[in-house]
Write a protein that holds these residues in place. Structure first.
Motif, PDB file in Angstrom:
ATOM      1  N   GLY A 197      79.861  90.502 105.963  1.00 48.44           N
ATOM      2  CA  GLY A 197      79.684  88.877 106.607  1.00 48.44           C
ATOM      3  C   GLY A 197      80.218  87.983 105.599  1.00 48.44           C
ATOM      4  N   THR A 198      79.945  88.052 104.316  1.00 45.70           N
ATOM      5  CA  THR A 198      80.399  87.097 103.385  1.00 45.70           C
ATOM      6  C   THR A 198      81.901  87.267 103.393  1.00 45.70           C
ATOM      7  OG1 THR A 198      78.616  87.111 101.950  1.00 45.70           O
ATOM      8  CG2 THR A 198      80.392  86.227 101.025  1.00 45.70           C
ATOM      9  N   ALA A 199      82.508  88.389 103.359  1.00 42.44           N
ATOM     10  CA  ALA A 199      83.987  88.438 103.480  1.00 42.44           C
ATOM     11  C   ALA A 199      84.655  87.865 104.587  1.00 42.44           C
ATOM     12  CB  ALA A 199      84.392  90.140 103.546  1.00 42.44           C
ATOM     13  N   VAL A 200      84.072  87.926 105.717  1.00 43.16           N
ATOM     14  CA  VAL A 200      84.567  86.948 106.816  1.00 43.16           C
ATOM     15  C   VAL A 200      84.223  85.678 106.683  1.00 43.16           C
ATOM     16  CG1 VAL A 200      84.301  86.444 109.267  1.00 43.16           C
ATOM     17  CG2 VAL A 200      83.901  89.059 108.434  1.00 43.16           C
ATOM     18  N   VAL A 214      78.178  72.332 103.053  1.00 43.46           N
ATOM     19  CA  VAL A 214      77.251  73.292 102.885  1.00 43.46           C
ATOM     20  C   VAL A 214      77.550  74.712 103.383  1.00 43.46           C
ATOM     21  CG1 VAL A 214      74.902  74.146 103.534  1.00 43.46           C
ATOM     22  CG2 VAL A 214      75.175  71.675 103.167  1.00 43.46           C
ATOM     23  N   ILE A 215      77.825  75.585 102.534  1.00 38.22           N
ATOM     24  CA  ILE A 215      78.331  76.857 102.774  1.00 38.22           C
ATOM     25  C   ILE A 215      77.503  77.884 102.659  1.00 38.22           C
ATOM     26  CG2 ILE A 215      80.523  78.432 102.525  1.00 38.22           C
ATOM     27  CD1 ILE A 215      81.346  75.530 103.291  1.00 38.22           C
ATOM     28  N   SER A 216      76.959  78.812 103.707  1.00 31.78           N
ATOM     29  CA  SER A 216      75.790  79.757 103.557  1.00 31.78           C
ATOM     30  C   SER A 216      76.099  81.043 104.589  1.00 31.78           C
ATOM     31  CB  SER A 216      74.790  79.180 104.140  1.00 31.78           C
ATOM     32  OG  SER A 216      73.626  80.071 103.916  1.00 31.78           O
ATOM     33  N   ASN A 217      75.795  82.036 103.986  1.00 33.43           N
ATOM     34  CA  ASN A 217      75.536  83.354 104.544  1.00 33.43           C
ATOM     35  C   ASN A 217      73.928  83.402 104.469  1.00 33.43           C
ATOM     36  OD1 ASN A 217      75.035  85.948 105.586  1.00 33.43           O
ATOM     37  ND2 ASN A 217      76.473  86.861 104.126  1.00 33.43           N
ATOM     38  N   PRO A 218      73.379  82.715 105.398  1.00 39.20           N
ATOM     39  CA  PRO A 218      71.860  82.613 105.474  1.00 39.20           C
ATOM     40  C   PRO A 218      71.071  83.843 105.563  1.00 39.20           C
ATOM     41  CG  PRO A 218      72.611  81.714 107.477  1.00 39.20           C
ATOM     42  CD  PRO A 218      73.742  81.985 106.702  1.00 39.20           C
ATOM     43  N   PRO A 219      69.999  84.083 104.737  1.00 35.69           N
ATOM     44  CA  PRO A 219      69.255  85.346 104.747  1.00 35.69           C
ATOM     45  C   PRO A 219      68.291  85.521 106.179  1.00 35.69           C
ATOM     46  CG  PRO A 219      68.081  83.813 103.418  1.00 35.69           C
ATOM     47  CD  PRO A 219      69.381  83.072 103.909  1.00 35.69           C
ATOM     48  N   PHE A 220      68.281  86.711 106.592  1.00 36.12           N
ATOM     49  CA  PHE A 220      67.676  86.909 107.910  1.00 36.12           C
ATOM     50  C   PHE A 220      66.676  88.100 107.616  1.00 36.12           C
ATOM     51  CE2 PHE A 220      71.080  89.022 109.107  1.00 36.12           C
ATOM     52  CZ  PHE A 220      70.841  90.244 109.494  1.00 36.12           C
ATOM     53  N   HIS A 221      66.616  88.593 106.329  1.00 32.83           N
ATOM     54  CA  HIS A 221      65.604  89.505 106.292  1.00 32.83           C
ATOM     55  C   HIS A 221      64.648  89.087 105.064  1.00 32.83           C
ATOM     56  CE1 HIS A 221      67.409  93.029 108.148  1.00 32.83           C
ATOM     57  NE2 HIS A 221      68.473  92.641 107.826  1.00 32.83           N
ATOM     58  N   GLN A 222      63.457  89.233 105.273  1.00 31.41           N
ATOM     59  CA  GLN A 222      62.574  89.002 104.217  1.00 31.41           C
ATOM     60  C   GLN A 222      61.626  89.883 104.327  1.00 31.41           C
ATOM     61  OE1 GLN A 222      59.667  85.476 105.127  1.00 31.41           O
ATOM     62  NE2 GLN A 222      61.018  84.404 103.721  1.00 31.41           N
ATOM     63  N   GLY A 223      61.377  90.671 102.880  1.00 30.96           N
ATOM     64  CA  GLY A 223      60.380  91.842 102.792  1.00 30.96           C
ATOM     65  C   GLY A 223      61.027  93.059 103.688  1.00 30.96           C
ATOM     66  N   LEU A 224      60.291  93.691 104.333  1.00 30.72           N
ATOM     67  CA  LEU A 224      60.636  94.917 105.000  1.00 30.72           C
ATOM     68  C   LEU A 224      60.964  94.532 106.382  1.00 30.72           C
ATOM     69  CD1 LEU A 224      57.858  97.106 103.891  1.00 30.72           C
ATOM     70  CD2 LEU A 224      60.474  97.443 103.015  1.00 30.72           C
ATOM     71  N   LYS A 225      60.727  93.282 107.054  1.00 35.12           N
ATOM     72  CA  LYS A 225      60.962  92.900 108.237  1.00 35.12           C
ATOM     73  C   LYS A 225      62.038  92.073 108.495  1.00 35.12           C
ATOM     74  CE  LYS A 225      55.970  93.170 109.093  1.00 35.12           C
ATOM     75  NZ  LYS A 225      54.777  92.337 109.352  1.00 35.12           N
TER      76      LYS A 225
END
Length: 349
Positions: free
Chosen positions: A193-196, A274-285
């Motif tokens: 994702g970051t590469a793209v 603002v440039i971001s590959n925002p997180p969508f994993h938190q813990g195990l879920k």
């Protein structure tokens, strides 16, 4: 707040967890600490967190018997007779945690390790052989396990640098040096994702730049390399990520501002980009709420003609959120299962 499965397991064993100077390690508090203090009236608790949001929750207890810590490397002022450790999702981070804590424990300290079955806790005994004299299963409930353990005497002194993974990233004609600690996103290599995203940045980037959810600092390092006059700010909820990002930027002869924050809670400035590959994993879920909150609130941190560019899995419907919260949003590219979304505040799109 509902009590987590892990804390329910701890509470049912609370009588057996008696200690004078216990250390909690990445234990998210949802009432457990208060119950522990009530049960063990002489105890003074230190609570160490690598997650800023969990640290702030603990800090807000505002209890003289609880000291909260947010840092990469925990060093005890007074040694602890017990540590209760939340088994991390990264196995390498488990080794990092044990190696770091050994010097902060008394010789006969009890080590308690808790975690969810699906989070790999069953591997605790095998993974801890370098550091623990024994590691025995003590209880199981709510799809969680609890182990009791003891450190091997005279473990070698902890060296943070030995736990870094280093690798190079080639983006067009630029080579970046990346450093990442265990548990940090893309610790061993550049993620797709970051590469793209790096291949589809705005042509011109200037002024103040925010890398939200910076991880090891790859995005900021690349932008700082190709646009050396920019001012870089990097934000993440993880102490391990922020330390990694600072190391990465230093390796590439760059500097930045590093902000520990629960989403945008500690972000006070306005940014041109603002440039971001925002997180969508938190813990195990899988958890999308943090990114949705970020997109819903980021407008307040954009300069008058600021631009936000993000990458996300193409199945995630972030474009409508950006349209509603910021303005007209373009999908620049969809590639390798990822989409690049971009929005300029007050025009250009």
């Amino acid at each position: 707040m509902a009590t987590s499965n892990i804390n329910q397991l701890l509470i049912r064993n609370i009588d057996a967890l008696s200690a004078t100077t216990p250390l909690l390690v990445n234990i998210a508090d949802d009432g457990f600490i208060t119950q522990y203090l009530t049960q063990h009236g002489a105890a003074k608790v230190d609570s160490y967190h690598t997650n800023y949001a969990e640290y702030k929750t603990c800090q807000q207890l505002n209890n003289a018997r609880v000291q909260a810590h947010f840092c990469v490397e925990y060093i005890a002022k007074n040694k602890h007779d017990m540590a209760i450790i939340h088994f991390p999702k990264s196995k390498a981070e488990f080794a990092f945690t044990l190696a770091m804590l050994a010097e902060s424990m008394t010789e006969d300290a009890t080590i308690v390790i808790v975690g969810e079955n699906k989070g790999g806790i069953k591997s605790a005994e095998k993974l801890s052989k370098t550091y623990l004299e024994y590691c025995h299963s003590a209880d199981a409930a709510r799809h969680c396990l609890m182990y009791i353990a003891k450190f091997i005497p005279n473990i070698p002194r902890f060296d943070l640098q030995k736990f870094y993974k280093h690798y190079s990233v080639q983006v067009q004609d630029k080579t970046l040096q990346i450093a990442a600690l265990p548990g940090v996103f893309s610790q061993k290599s550049l993620d797709a994702g970051t590469a793209v995203l790096l291949a589809n940045l705005p042509d011109t980037i200037s002024g103040k730049v925010l890398d939200f959810g910076c991880g090891a600092g790859v995005i900021a390092a690349y932008i700082g390399t190709i646009h050396p006059k920019t001012t870089l700010s990097l934000v993440d909820v993880s102490a391990l990520a922020l330390h990694s990002a600072k190391t990465t930027l230093a390796l590439n002869q760059l500097t930045g501002e590093y902000i520990a924050s629960d989403s945008l809670s500690q972000v006070k400035e306005r940014y041109d980009f603002v440039i971001s590959n925002p997180p969508f994993h938190q813990g195990l879920k899988t958890h999308y709420g943090a990114t949705e909150h970020f997109l819903g609130e980021i407008k307040q941190n954009l300069a008058s003609k600021g631009c936000i560019t993000i990458v996300a899995n193409s199945f995630l419907k972030y474009a409508p959120i950006m349209e509603k919260s910021i303005g007209k949003t373009k999908t620049l590219v969809v590639k390798k299962g990822f989409a690049i979304y971009q929005c300029y505040l007050n025009g250009r799109n």
